[in-house]
Motif scaffolding. Structure first.
Motif, PDB file in Angstrom:
ATOM      1  N   SER A 199     -16.268 -12.910   0.906  1.00 59.86           N
ATOM      2  CA  SER A 199     -17.212 -13.533   1.829  1.00 59.86           C
ATOM      3  C   SER A 199     -18.622 -13.375   1.278  1.00 59.86           C
ATOM      4  N   GLY A 200     -19.157 -14.427   0.647  1.00 60.86           N
ATOM      5  CA  GLY A 200     -20.533 -14.374   0.153  1.00 60.86           C
ATOM      6  C   GLY A 200     -20.726 -13.288  -0.878  1.00 60.86           C
ATOM      7  N   THR A 201     -21.428 -12.242  -0.483  1.00 56.14           N
ATOM      8  CA  THR A 201     -21.717 -11.149  -1.413  1.00 56.14           C
ATOM      9  C   THR A 201     -20.805  -9.954  -1.198  1.00 56.14           C
ATOM     10  N   SER A 202     -19.765 -10.123  -0.386  1.00 54.83           N
ATOM     11  CA  SER A 202     -18.896  -8.987  -0.063  1.00 54.83           C
ATOM     12  C   SER A 202     -17.456  -9.269  -0.465  1.00 54.83           C
ATOM     13  N   PHE A 203     -16.790  -8.198  -0.876  1.00 62.98           N
ATOM     14  CA  PHE A 203     -15.362  -8.261  -1.202  1.00 62.98           C
ATOM     15  C   PHE A 203     -14.691  -7.027  -0.601  1.00 62.98           C
ATOM     16  N   GLN A 204     -13.475  -7.253  -0.113  1.00 60.50           N
ATOM     17  CA  GLN A 204     -12.700  -6.111   0.366  1.00 60.50           C
ATOM     18  C   GLN A 204     -11.220  -6.363   0.132  1.00 60.50           C
ATOM     19  N   MET A 205     -10.576  -5.318  -0.324  1.00 59.57           N
ATOM     20  CA  MET A 205      -9.124  -5.321  -0.452  1.00 59.57           C
ATOM     21  C   MET A 205      -8.602  -4.111   0.319  1.00 59.57           C
ATOM     22  N   THR A 206      -7.687  -4.383   1.235  1.00 62.97           N
ATOM     23  CA  THR A 206      -7.022  -3.288   1.948  1.00 62.97           C
ATOM     24  C   THR A 206      -5.532  -3.363   1.668  1.00 62.97           C
ATOM     25  N   MET A 207      -4.939  -2.218   1.475  1.00 62.46           N
ATOM     26  CA  MET A 207      -3.516  -2.179   1.139  1.00 62.46           C
ATOM     27  C   MET A 207      -2.866  -0.990   1.848  1.00 62.46           C
ATOM     28  N   GLU A 208      -1.761  -1.287   2.510  1.00 62.57           N
ATOM     29  CA  GLU A 208      -0.953  -0.249   3.158  1.00 62.57           C
ATOM     30  C   GLU A 208       0.418  -0.204   2.495  1.00 62.57           C
ATOM     31  N   GLY A 209       0.910   1.001   2.247  1.00 64.21           N
ATOM     32  CA  GLY A 209       2.251   1.184   1.714  1.00 64.21           C
ATOM     33  C   GLY A 209       2.997   2.226   2.542  1.00 64.21           C
ATOM     34  N   HIS A 210       4.220   1.904   2.974  1.00 65.94           N
ATOM     35  CA  HIS A 210       4.974   2.801   3.846  1.00 65.94           C
ATOM     36  C   HIS A 210       6.381   3.002   3.281  1.00 65.94           C
ATOM     37  N   PHE A 211       6.863   4.192   3.468  1.00 72.83           N
ATOM     38  CA  PHE A 211       8.215   4.528   2.998  1.00 72.83           C
ATOM     39  C   PHE A 211       8.881   5.421   4.052  1.00 72.83           C
ATOM     40  N   SER A 212      10.153   5.113   4.274  1.00 71.45           N
ATOM     41  CA  SER A 212      10.933   5.923   5.227  1.00 71.45           C
ATOM     42  C   SER A 212      12.210   6.395   4.542  1.00 71.45           C
ATOM     43  N   SER A 213      12.527   7.649   4.684  1.00 74.75           N
ATOM     44  CA  SER A 213      13.722   8.203   4.034  1.00 74.75           C
ATOM     45  C   SER A 213      14.980   7.695   4.719  1.00 74.75           C
ATOM     46  N   SER A 214      16.131   7.899   4.066  1.00 75.05           N
ATOM     47  CA  SER A 214      17.409   7.402   4.603  1.00 75.05           C
ATOM     48  C   SER A 214      17.777   8.073   5.924  1.00 75.05           C
ATOM     49  N   SER A 215      17.261   9.275   6.115  1.00 75.93           N
ATOM     50  CA  SER A 215      17.566   9.962   7.374  1.00 75.93           C
ATOM     51  C   SER A 215      16.510   9.712   8.434  1.00 75.93           C
ATOM     52  N   CYS A 216      15.487   8.925   8.020  1.00 73.79           N
ATOM     53  CA  CYS A 216      14.364   8.632   8.924  1.00 73.79           C
ATOM     54  C   CYS A 216      13.606   9.891   9.327  1.00 73.79           C
ATOM     55  N   GLN A 217      13.821  10.977   8.580  1.00 71.30           N
ATOM     56  CA  GLN A 217      13.124  12.212   8.897  1.00 71.30           C
ATOM     57  C   GLN A 217      11.830  12.359   8.092  1.00 71.30           C
ATOM     58  N   GLN A 218      11.694  11.565   7.001  1.00 69.48           N
ATOM     59  CA  GLN A 218      10.524  11.687   6.115  1.00 69.48           C
ATOM     60  C   GLN A 218       9.840  10.336   6.013  1.00 69.48           C
ATOM     61  N   THR A 219       8.554  10.320   6.269  1.00 65.47           N
ATOM     62  CA  THR A 219       7.758   9.097   6.088  1.00 65.47           C
ATOM     63  C   THR A 219       6.564   9.415   5.199  1.00 65.47           C
ATOM     64  N   ASN A 220       6.276   8.495   4.308  1.00 60.39           N
ATOM     65  CA  ASN A 220       5.096   8.599   3.442  1.00 60.39           C
ATOM     66  C   ASN A 220       4.258   7.325   3.636  1.00 60.39           C
ATOM     67  N   ASP A 221       2.990   7.511   3.837  1.00 57.42           N
ATOM     68  CA  ASP A 221       2.098   6.362   4.073  1.00 57.42           C
ATOM     69  C   ASP A 221       0.886   6.471   3.152  1.00 57.42           C
ATOM     70  N   THR A 222       0.527   5.339   2.550  1.00 59.99           N
ATOM     71  CA  THR A 222      -0.646   5.278   1.666  1.00 59.99           C
ATOM     72  C   THR A 222      -1.568   4.156   2.139  1.00 59.99           C
ATOM     73  N   TYR A 223      -2.851   4.484   2.230  1.00 57.81           N
ATOM     74  CA  TYR A 223      -3.851   3.503   2.653  1.00 57.81           C
ATOM     75  C   TYR A 223      -4.940   3.444   1.582  1.00 57.81           C
ATOM     76  N   THR A 224      -5.197   2.229   1.112  1.00 61.19           N
ATOM     77  CA  THR A 224      -6.189   2.038   0.043  1.00 61.19           C
ATOM     78  C   THR A 224      -7.176   0.949   0.454  1.00 61.19           C
ATOM     79  N   THR A 225      -8.440   1.230   0.242  1.00 64.13           N
ATOM     80  CA  THR A 225      -9.491   0.241   0.505  1.00 64.13           C
ATOM     81  C   THR A 225     -10.431   0.193  -0.688  1.00 64.13           C
ATOM     82  N   VAL A 226     -10.684  -1.022  -1.161  1.00 65.99           N
ATOM     83  CA  VAL A 226     -11.682  -1.238  -2.222  1.00 65.99           C
ATOM     84  C   VAL A 226     -12.703  -2.233  -1.685  1.00 65.99           C
ATOM     85  N   SER A 227     -13.971  -1.874  -1.750  1.00 68.59           N
ATOM     86  CA  SER A 227     -15.038  -2.736  -1.246  1.00 68.59           C
ATOM     87  C   SER A 227     -16.047  -2.990  -2.359  1.00 68.59           C
TER      88      SER A 227
END
Length: 1018
Positions: free
Chosen positions: A347-375
């Motif tokens: 947008s004009g003079t601004s840039f942003q990238m947001t990224m979410e990554g999620h993982f769930s184990s087979s037993s649903c007991q373990q979750t890993n989440d990653t959040y990344t933002t580049v501006s």
């Protein structure tokens, strides 16, 4: 001299002083500094120093050049330092500052300092300087640093495309270019990782950089990166993410198509479907699409449900792209969870990238989440106006009003002149590379090319490039002529041409940097401003390519000063008086021979030699020969009609020469009877000729007097003898009106003229009334009879429509390669291209004529016209401003101007000739058979109410685009000369001083000899 009270006045409202060429004003004196620069003597191998010289460049010279002794590597090559071919040594790639001896006395600024010593001599400067004519040029060059905004239209994104990336169009971008660049960019990146909702690691990075406006160096303002757990999030990886901020909206289409390919490889697409996968495609705008991939899932009860697994959404107009993905929840019956969500937004003079990554184990007991933002953020604008402001700073380093610092030039190297630049390279801000920046100490942003003081004699620039523009013949292909090549390095500012005839210096001793002769071959003559323009082909039969774009991101400007040369103004009473002897060249025929017969019918046939003897005998015997009927035989068929008014001239026979009404006997034979003689040849000033000629008269009914010719003395009453104020073109039998004025009673008397001399006539009237003046019937108001210099001049100028032409060509290419049948599937359609483009107008360099005024007010000062992006304080100068232009990074920009202080005689047509060569003189009185055409003060428009120009007259100004001409085509072959009016003025002055053949014509056109002791006619 009597003038009409309504006569056109000088444009400055002042009188016209005589032109002063010499002055006895006092002189100023100053000590002179002499250049004592020395360089190493590499040829002798000694440690001594010698006077500077141009050093050959072997590396860039073709094999056929003298520097390579006949070709390499098969034949002996040039060896640096052995004196082969008379060249002491060469430099690869360029000389070094260490080559020069250290200064033991006064030095001066510059990247390579020169040495000067004070002499015992003084330099004299005349405070009143005035020459015949000439010019000054000054060049400046500035890089347009920076980058475009994230969403600039000049990224040329698709305006409409199909979802499968097979067909798309970009509509014409014919509006103004985007000329806002950004010098600074900052970016930050943050990444966090969670395990079962608990923060486990954090990584960050940030950097801010900017490009220095004057050096182009990339300067890092701040830079850092870090991680709370290097094993999980590496600092280097975080820093690398910052590079995403270097992108633009132009990347979105490629990112979309790349993601589409990746997803389709896994899940298929309507083009290559996979069993059990459903596809949803929605178009949300011309360049906006939403795609979904649904996958069947069989539940534990054997029922089948469709689950959303991938989605891709793009909107190029909004500058957004989103990719989402889902996976099956391991511990759920056909349940899903989102595994990824990435969004790009520009947008004009601004840039942003947001990224979410999620993982769930087979037993649903373990979750890993990653959040990344580049501006990213762009800042520090740099526009066309800013570049031009920097250019003006460079130009201001020279005082062009000082004729002692920069004398008026009269040479013809019109595209070579002093050059002022910043010591810079092109800089584009980029981020995420490293934390050190790219500061090059070789580019410090200082100004190069400032002038020496006017009491310094000259400058040695050891890095100046001297090009051989003559090229050389290929050793491999004798029919092939190789183009120009870099010959030597190093030149004096006032040095003459080299041994190959190529200029080295710029004729301005005070210059410390100047345009080299290769660049000069690319530059147009006169004032201009250009950016990312054209590089023209240099002379080469091996390369037939035309001009090509030179996208070097530099703006060039030429400031131009031209001394105004005094010429008459155009006389709007014309055609009149002597114009009635002008002929139509296209109607002219060469006379083979002629015969004469008396009224008794006795013919006299003769060759030219016999005729001359016979004519002499007739005159000696009869005194006045009897009236003759003339028969003229033409060399080739003419285009004459009965009763055409023609002029016969240069036959050497006063009974044949003259203005006649013709009778046509055949296409090659004309008859003239005594009754059809209009004016005897003895009273006519005929056009120049190289053989006996006959031609139709252009203006047979032109008034015999242009306005009024006042009487200065009157005697007799039958006839009345009049002495006139001005010389006249009257002949025996002319009809005029004599305006009388006695005791308040004024009336005209019709009279017939008998010629006595150039100032005296007799009128066949019987009157004692005082005659005031003579005039002709049908002549315009006498206020239009005026050729006094008025001070007008013109500038023709225009902007080349590079963008319009470029977009036209792009549309033509797009139409030629576009395939509307290349659709994604049976239900989709390729965007419509619309109508075929048309070539835009104007495409010409000079499409506008503007008229200006320079009054003749200060005879001591040099009267100059200057075209510049800024005003200067000339003692007697007229300012022609540059047009405002937008710098176009895509297609380039060109605006040019041509000063026209004078224009050709609007009624001039080259006189016909029968023999070759038949050439116009160049003003020297030594190069042609007829005088150079008269020059008049240039104008763009007719004065209000002035008489119309006659048919066949030249046009004035630029009434049509075509009349101002296409861009010149001689670039690449050396300095290209379009006009050099000072050369004509100098030539005419020399002719007059020497009393040449056409001196009288040139004096009448206000040329003069600059010798103060010379007076024409004495």
């Amino acid at each position: 001299m009597h003038v009409s009270p309504n006569q056109i006045q000088p444009c400055g409202g002042s009188g016209i002083p005589s032109l002063t060429l010499w002055s006895n004003n006092p002189l100023t004196q100053s000590f002179q500094w002499l250049n004592t620069t020395k360089v190493k003597d590499y040829a002798s191998g000694s440690s001594g120093y010698i006077d500077p010289y141009g050093r050959p460049c072997q590396a860039l010279a073709p094999d056929c050049s003298p520097f390579n002794a006949g070709g390499c590597p098969d034949n002996p090559c040039y060896h640096c330092g052995d004196g082969v071919n008379g060249n002491p040594f060469c430099e690869i790639p360029y000389p070094l500052n260490s080559d020069q001896r250290s200064c033991v006395s006064k030095s001066y600024y510059g990247p390579y300092s020169n040495c000067f010593s004070q002499s015992a001599y003084t330099t004299s400067f005349n405070k009143c300087v005035n020459s015949i004519g000439g010019f000054k040029n000054l060049y400046a060059k500035k890089a347009f640093h920076g980058r475009l905004s994230y969403t600039s239209p000049d990224w040329f994104m698709s305006d409409s495309f199909q979802w499968c990336c097979t067909c798309g169009i970009s509509n014409p971008h014919t509006g103004s270019a985007d000329d806002t660049h950004y010098l600074a960019i900052s970016a930050s990146a943050v990444q966090t990782q969670y395990s079962n909702g608990t923060l486990t690691a954090t990584g960050t990075a940030q950097q801010t950089v900017h490009v220095d406006r004057y050096s182009g160096n990339l300067i890092v303002d701040s830079c850092s990166s870090g991680s709370s757990d290097e094993g999980t999030i590496a600092s280097n990886d975080m820093f690398g993410l910052l590079g995403m901020a270097n992108g633009s909206i132009g990347d979105l289409a490629n990112q979309y198509c790349s993601l589409l390919t990746s997803i389709s490889n896994a899940w298929g697409s309507p083009l290559s479907p996979v069993a059990g996968v459903n596809y949803v495609i929605t178009q949300d705008g011309p360049n906006a699409w939403h795609l979904e991939w649904w996958v069947d899932c069989t539940k534990s009860d054997d029922s089948v449900v469709s689950l959303l697994r991938e989605s891709l959404t793009v909107d190029l107009s909004a500058g957004t792209l989103q990719h989402q993905s889902w996976d099956l929840q391991p511990c759920s019956d056909c349940g899903t969870y989102q595994t990824g969500n990435t969004v790009y937004a520009y947008s004009g003079t601004s840039f942003q990238m947001t990224m979410e990554g999620h993982f769930s184990s087979s037993s649903c007991q373990q979750t890993n989440d990653t959040y990344t933002t580049v501006s990213g953020q762009l800042s520090n604008t740099y526009t066309s106006a800013d570049v031009k402001a920097d250019i003006i700073k460079l130009l201001k380093t020279w005082d062009l009003t000082d004729d002692n610092l920069y004398p008026i030039r009269t040479d013809l190297d019109v595209t070579i002149g002093p050059l002022v630049t910043y010591n810079e390279k092109v800089g584009i801000p980029q981020i995420g590379i490293d934390c050190s920046g790219s500061i090059d100490p070789g580019f410090d942003g200082s100004i190069i090319g400032k002038p020496l003081p006017k009491n310094f004699n000259h400058w040695w620039d050891q890095t100046h490039q001297n090009w051989n523009m003559n090229g050389c013949d290929s050793l491999v292909d004798p029919e092939c002529h190789l183009p120009s090549y870099l010959s030597t390095y190093g030149a004096w500012s006032d040095s003459p041409i080299d041994k190959s005839g190529n200029p080295q210096g710029c004729h301005v001793p005070a210059a410390t940097q100047w345009v080299n002769n290769w660049d000069a071959a690319q530059l147009p003559e006169g004032p201009f401003q250009a950016y990312n323009w054209w590089e023209w082909s240099t002379p080469s039969t091996c390369n037939s390519n035309g001009p090509s774009p030179l996208a070097d991101n530099y703006m060039w400007v030429c400031e131009w000063v031209e001394q105004r040369i005094r010429r008459p103004s155009w006389n709007w009473a014309r055609p009149c008086a002597g114009d009635r002897y002008l002929v139509m060249p296209q109607s002219a025929s060469c006379i083979l021979n002629f015969s004469q017969s008396t009224y008794s019918g006795t013919p006299i046939n003769s060759t030219w030699g016999q005729l001359a003897q016979l004519w002499s005998a007739v005159k000696n015997f009869w005194g006045n020969p009897p009236a003759m009927q003339n028969t003229i035989n033409l060399v080739s068929p003419g285009n004459f009609q009965n009763n055409d008014v023609v002029l016969v001239y240069d036959t050497g026979n006063s009974g044949v020469d003259g203005m006649w009404k013709v009778s046509v006997n055949s296409s090659t034979q004309l008859l003239f009877t005594p009754a059809n003689l209009i004016i005897s040849g003895s009273q006519i000033d005929p056009p120049p000729a190289d053989a006996p000629m006959v031609a139709k008269v252009r203006f047979p009914n032109a008034p015999v007097i242009c306005g009024r010719n006042y009487v200065v003395a009157q005697t007799g009453n039958n006839p009345v003898i009049l002495s006139l104020e001005q010389p006249h073109y009257l002949v025996d039998g002319d009809k005029v009106y004599a305006q009388t004025g006695n005791s308040g009673l004024s009336y005209p008397i019709s009279a017939t003229v008998t010629l006595i001399d150039d100032y005296t006539v007799a009128l066949n009237i019987n009157t004692t009334a005082t005659i005031q003046y003579l005039y002709s019937a049908g002549s315009p108001d006498w206020k239009w009879d005026n050729s006094t210099p008025l001070g007008t001049f013109t500038a023709i100028h225009g902007t080349l429509n590079n963008r319009g032409i470029g977009e036209y060509n792009r549309m033509i290419t797009q139409q030629g390669t576009y395939n509307t049948s290349d659709v994604c599937d049976s239900s989709s359609f390729c965007p419509s291209l619309g109508p075929a483009p048309t070539l835009p107008q104007p495409v010409y360099f000079f499409s506008t004529c503007s008229q200006y005024c320079l009054p003749y007010t200060n005879p001591c000062a040099t009267n100059v016209i200057y075209c510049s992006p800024m005003t200067r304080s000339f003692a007697a100068g007229a300012y022609v401003p540059f047009d405002n232009v937008i710098l176009d990074s895509i297609y380039g920009t060109y605006w040019g101007c041509q000063i026209q202080a004078a224009m050709d005689d609007l009624l001039f047509e080259a006189p016909p000739g029968c023999q070759l060569p038949w050439m116009e003189d160049d003003g020297t009185c030594n190069s042609g058979q007829y005088p150079h055409r008269d020059q008049f003060e240039a104008i763009c428009v007719k004065p209000v109410g002035s008489p119309a120009l006659p048919a066949g007259a030249a046009t004035i100004g630029c009434p049509t685009q075509q009349s101002c001409g296409l861009p010149p085509t001689g670039y690449g072959e050396g300095p290209y000369i379009i006009w050099a009016p000072w050369q004509l003025a100098i030539n005419e002055a020399g002719c007059i001083c020497e009393g040449g053949e056409f001196a009288e014509q040139y004096v009448n056109n206000l040329a003069s000899c600059p010798n103060p002791n010379f007076e024409y006619g004495l």
